[in-house]
Design an enzyme around this catalytic site. Sequence first.
Site, PDB file in Angstrom:
ATOM      1  N   LYS A  99       0.679  -1.374   0.007  1.00  0.00           N
ATOM      2  CA  LYS A  99      -0.017  -0.120   0.097  1.00  0.00           C
ATOM      3  C   LYS A  99       1.049   1.904   0.255  1.00  0.00           C
ATOM      4  O   LYS A  99       1.613   1.707   1.053  1.00  0.00           O
ATOM      5  CB  LYS A  99      -1.074  -0.280   0.774  1.00  0.00           C
ATOM      6  CG  LYS A  99      -2.479   1.060   1.356  1.00  0.00           C
ATOM      7  CD  LYS A  99      -3.375   0.119   1.983  1.00  0.00           C
ATOM      8  CE  LYS A  99      -4.610   0.737   2.412  1.00  0.00           C
ATOM      9  NZ  LYS A  99      -5.895   0.222   3.510  1.00  0.00           N
TER      10      LYS A  99
ATOM     11  N   GLU B  33     -19.640  -5.857  10.090  1.00  0.00           N
ATOM     12  CA  GLU B  33     -20.683  -5.060  11.102  1.00  0.00           C
ATOM     13  C   GLU B  33     -21.987  -5.485  11.566  1.00  0.00           C
ATOM     14  O   GLU B  33     -21.765  -5.247  12.578  1.00  0.00           O
ATOM     15  CB  GLU B  33     -21.514  -3.669   9.734  1.00  0.00           C
ATOM     16  CG  GLU B  33     -20.699  -2.849   9.276  1.00  0.00           C
ATOM     17  CD  GLU B  33     -19.425  -3.472   8.368  1.00  0.00           C
ATOM     18  OE1 GLU B  33     -19.745  -4.381   7.593  1.00  0.00           O
ATOM     19  OE2 GLU B  33     -18.856  -2.449   7.921  1.00  0.00           O
TER      20      GLU B  33
ATOM     21  N   ARG C   7     -25.595  -2.571   7.102  1.00  0.00           N
ATOM     22  CA  ARG C   7     -25.227  -4.241   6.673  1.00  0.00           C
ATOM     23  C   ARG C   7     -25.908  -4.189   7.959  1.00  0.00           C
ATOM     24  O   ARG C   7     -26.382  -5.648   7.942  1.00  0.00           O
ATOM     25  CB  ARG C   7     -24.105  -3.875   7.256  1.00  0.00           C
ATOM     26  CG  ARG C   7     -23.132  -3.919   5.456  1.00  0.00           C
ATOM     27  CD  ARG C   7     -22.738  -4.821   5.018  1.00  0.00           C
ATOM     28  NE  ARG C   7     -22.532  -4.683   3.831  1.00  0.00           N
ATOM     29  CZ  ARG C   7     -21.423  -4.842   3.042  1.00  0.00           C
ATOM     30  NH1 ARG C   7     -20.889  -5.038   3.186  1.00  0.00           N
ATOM     31  NH2 ARG C   7     -21.319  -4.891   1.747  1.00  0.00           N
TER      32      ARG C   7
HETATM   33  C1  LIG Z   1     -19.296  -2.228   4.511  1.00  0.00           C
HETATM   34  C2  LIG Z   1     -17.782  -1.230   4.960  1.00  0.00           C
HETATM   35  N1  LIG Z   1     -16.972  -0.691   6.381  1.00  0.00           N
HETATM   36  C3  LIG Z   1     -15.921  -0.903   6.116  1.00  0.00           C
HETATM   37  C4  LIG Z   1     -15.981  -0.013   4.858  1.00  0.00           C
HETATM   38  C5  LIG Z   1     -14.832   1.707   5.331  1.00  0.00           C
HETATM   39  N2  LIG Z   1     -13.367   0.706   4.175  1.00  0.00           N
HETATM   40  C6  LIG Z   1     -13.103   1.328   3.552  1.00  0.00           C
HETATM   41  S1  LIG Z   1     -11.760   0.499   2.977  1.00  0.00           S
HETATM   42  C7  LIG Z   1     -11.529  -0.398   3.852  1.00  0.00           C
HETATM   43  C8  LIG Z   1     -10.459  -1.650   4.346  1.00  0.00           C
HETATM   44  C9  LIG Z   1     -10.420  -2.084   2.947  1.00  0.00           C
HETATM   45  O1  LIG Z   1      -8.865  -2.487   2.685  1.00  0.00           O
HETATM   46  P1  LIG Z   1      -8.627  -3.650   1.486  1.00  0.00           P
HETATM   47  O2  LIG Z   1     -10.236  -4.848   1.343  1.00  0.00           O
HETATM   48  O3  LIG Z   1      -7.696  -5.155   2.287  1.00  0.00           O
HETATM   49  O4  LIG Z   1      -7.932  -3.113   0.705  1.00  0.00           O
HETATM   50  P2  LIG Z   1      -6.513  -1.861   0.535  1.00  0.00           P
HETATM   51  O5  LIG Z   1      -7.354  -0.388   0.786  1.00  0.00           O
HETATM   52  O6  LIG Z   1      -6.694  -2.186   1.926  1.00  0.00           O
HETATM   53  O7  LIG Z   1      -5.959  -1.648  -0.094  1.00  0.00           O
HETATM   54  C10 LIG Z   1     -13.120  -0.300   5.037  1.00  0.00           C
HETATM   55  C11 LIG Z   1     -12.647  -0.565   6.022  1.00  0.00           C
HETATM   56  C12 LIG Z   1     -16.348   0.020   4.138  1.00  0.00           C
HETATM   57  N3  LIG Z   1     -16.361   0.521   3.022  1.00  0.00           N
HETATM   58  N4  LIG Z   1     -17.213  -0.791   3.824  1.00  0.00           N
END
Ligand SMILES: Cc1ncc(C[n+]2csc(CCOP(=O)(O)OP(=O)(O)O)c2C)c(N)n1
Length: 632
Positions: free
Chosen positions: A280, A367, A395
């Site tokens: 990242k 969630e 959710r």
């Molecule tokens: C249902 C839901 N909960 C929380 C979030 C907030 N959120 C956005 S990106 C993320 C992390 C995603 O991590 P990953 O899939 O590993 O992607 P990366 O950013 O590391 O590439 C979270 C928790 C969301 N978008 N949707």
Amino acid sequence: MDLLSIKNPQFLKKLSNHELEKLSAEIRQFLIEKLSETGGHIGPNLGVVELTIALHKVFDSPNDKFIWDVGHQSYVHKILTGRASEFDTLRQYKGLCGFPKRNESEHDVWETGHSSTSLSAAMGMAIARDLKKSKEHIIPIIGDGALTGGMALEALNHIGDENKDMIVVLNDNEMSIAPNVGALHNVLGRLRTAGKYHWVKDELEYLLKKIPAVGGRLASTAERVKDSLKYMLVSGVFFEELGFTYLGPVDGHSYEDLFENLQYAKKTKGPVLLHVITKKGKGYKPAETDTIGTWHGTGPYKIETGDFVKPKVVGPAWSKLVSETVQKLAREDERIVAVTPAMPVGSKLEAFAEEFPDRMFDVGIAEQHATTLAAGLATQNMKPFLAIYSTFLQRAYDQVVHDICRQNLNVFIGIDRAGLVGADGETHQGVFDIAFLRHIPNIVLMMAKDENEGQHLVNTALKYDEGPIALRYARGNGIGVEMDKELKEIPIGTWEVLREGTDAVILTFGTTIEMALEAAEQLARNGTSIRVVNARFIKPMDEKMLHAIFQEGIPVLTIEEAILQGGFGSAVLEFAQENQYFETPITRIGIPDRFIEHGSVSKLLEEIGMTTENVIKTLSSMIPKNKKVLRS
Ligand SMILES: Cc1ncc(C[n+]2csc(CCOP(=O)(O)OP(=O)(O)O)c2C)c(N)n1
């Protein structure tokens, strides 16, 4: 090359690895520069530059379908599909969306924003493809964080069983928004350190074939030996057992590795899980060295130093105020515990975690689980603080109804980012929670007029022991009022008159109080007297005050930064109808019956008509004509 001249990804087909590396550097530079002005999801996008380019080179979008989970990492895809020139408008009103958007491009086949939907959507597309007997590749790209979401696991369960052709690209950077958590994360950790799997697998299969198939007890022993050998040697067994062909781990920044594995995946029948390891923030030091998630999504920043351009704020951030007050109360009441679904940083729970490591639970992007977990804790006389963004609480609707409210459990739900959130847009606006919570029996729903009242309402919530209680609070900061030293409890269901008036009354709460007071002030200059009420309990309402208002018979205007259908204004209408107050004019201002796109909150409010001017205009039309009213 000139990124602005890119129309579609076809040009990639002719480029050598060396040229692609040059292109990657140019895209990184472009992103670092553009996002320093607009803000956005810099870390996730810098991490997927090579992966996105490789996908577009090996496959043929839009015929082949890329489905970006969460979608915050789709900027490189947007550049390669002809949208580089729009990056100056990223996440701004009427500008380029920060997530995939079907009306922006034929290459955006699925819209996201909330996590963990990609695999289910991909499965739907794969089934449709097979029914239609077409041949395209379906390629969901999901992060290791998003993979922890329940929906993704439900989909894995289905996909593996149906044996559909699909290439699931797992973008593993060991981070969710904050460091990723959970047992699945540990499984991925073991895979990351293992050797390249499909070579190991070929070798193993060759060896296993050599074990003679003999009858009786010996045969079953041989089977067990095969199984345990597989478990010992085959790193991707977790996914293999689910019915996937596991490929990887692949260096997501090496074109050689990516092409070799994507080509292999393209030829493989049935579902494939391609495990790609990325970094990242790659290519921008402050983001690359970030270990806590500061560079996941940011506002504007100074490129040279990585310092954020801080907007002017007066009061404390709402999340911080709430979490700090919970922390303060947790010192006196050891039953208080905090639960977050993957948002310890956004919900400002880091300090709580540091002081009470045993009483803080980050459960990953889960969630539904977080909500029922809080309910479970409450059955054992714990006092859970469930910090959850309004949009993500969607959710967990059933868990709030079925597990928390039906059992009338003492869970304190902190509904963060309630109201319009701005740049994240449609998928993230926190405008539905009143409508989807207000009708549930037992719940108390509150919103404070300022941060001082906010701390008292947190205290009220954690002292309350008659069932579930929720506090909405906005994204952003308080208004800079003085804070009381002693925490108070505010009687449930009581409103407060902030300004006296006799010609009409505004009932409102939270962020829209300022607008109401301003409108009342302006109208007063023209001799119109408007009462402003802080309706801090959205449920239960202050029925005593409501009866008094309706018996007075003056016009009632409700204002809420939430969807009108089923909202607070609707509750006032229901009250009037139930009590036969048919004479009083009631008007509601709030979010209309449509999804609100991205843009600054002030611009969006203006577009919706939630402005002081419109409040004045509306009141003017409600007050009988013989009253002297300023018309705007
Ligand atoms: C249902 C839901 N909960 C929380 C979030 C907030 N959120 C956005 S990106 C993320 C992390 C995603 O991590 P990953 O899939 O590993 O992607 P990366 O950013 O590391 O590439 C979270 C928790 C969301 N978008 N949707």
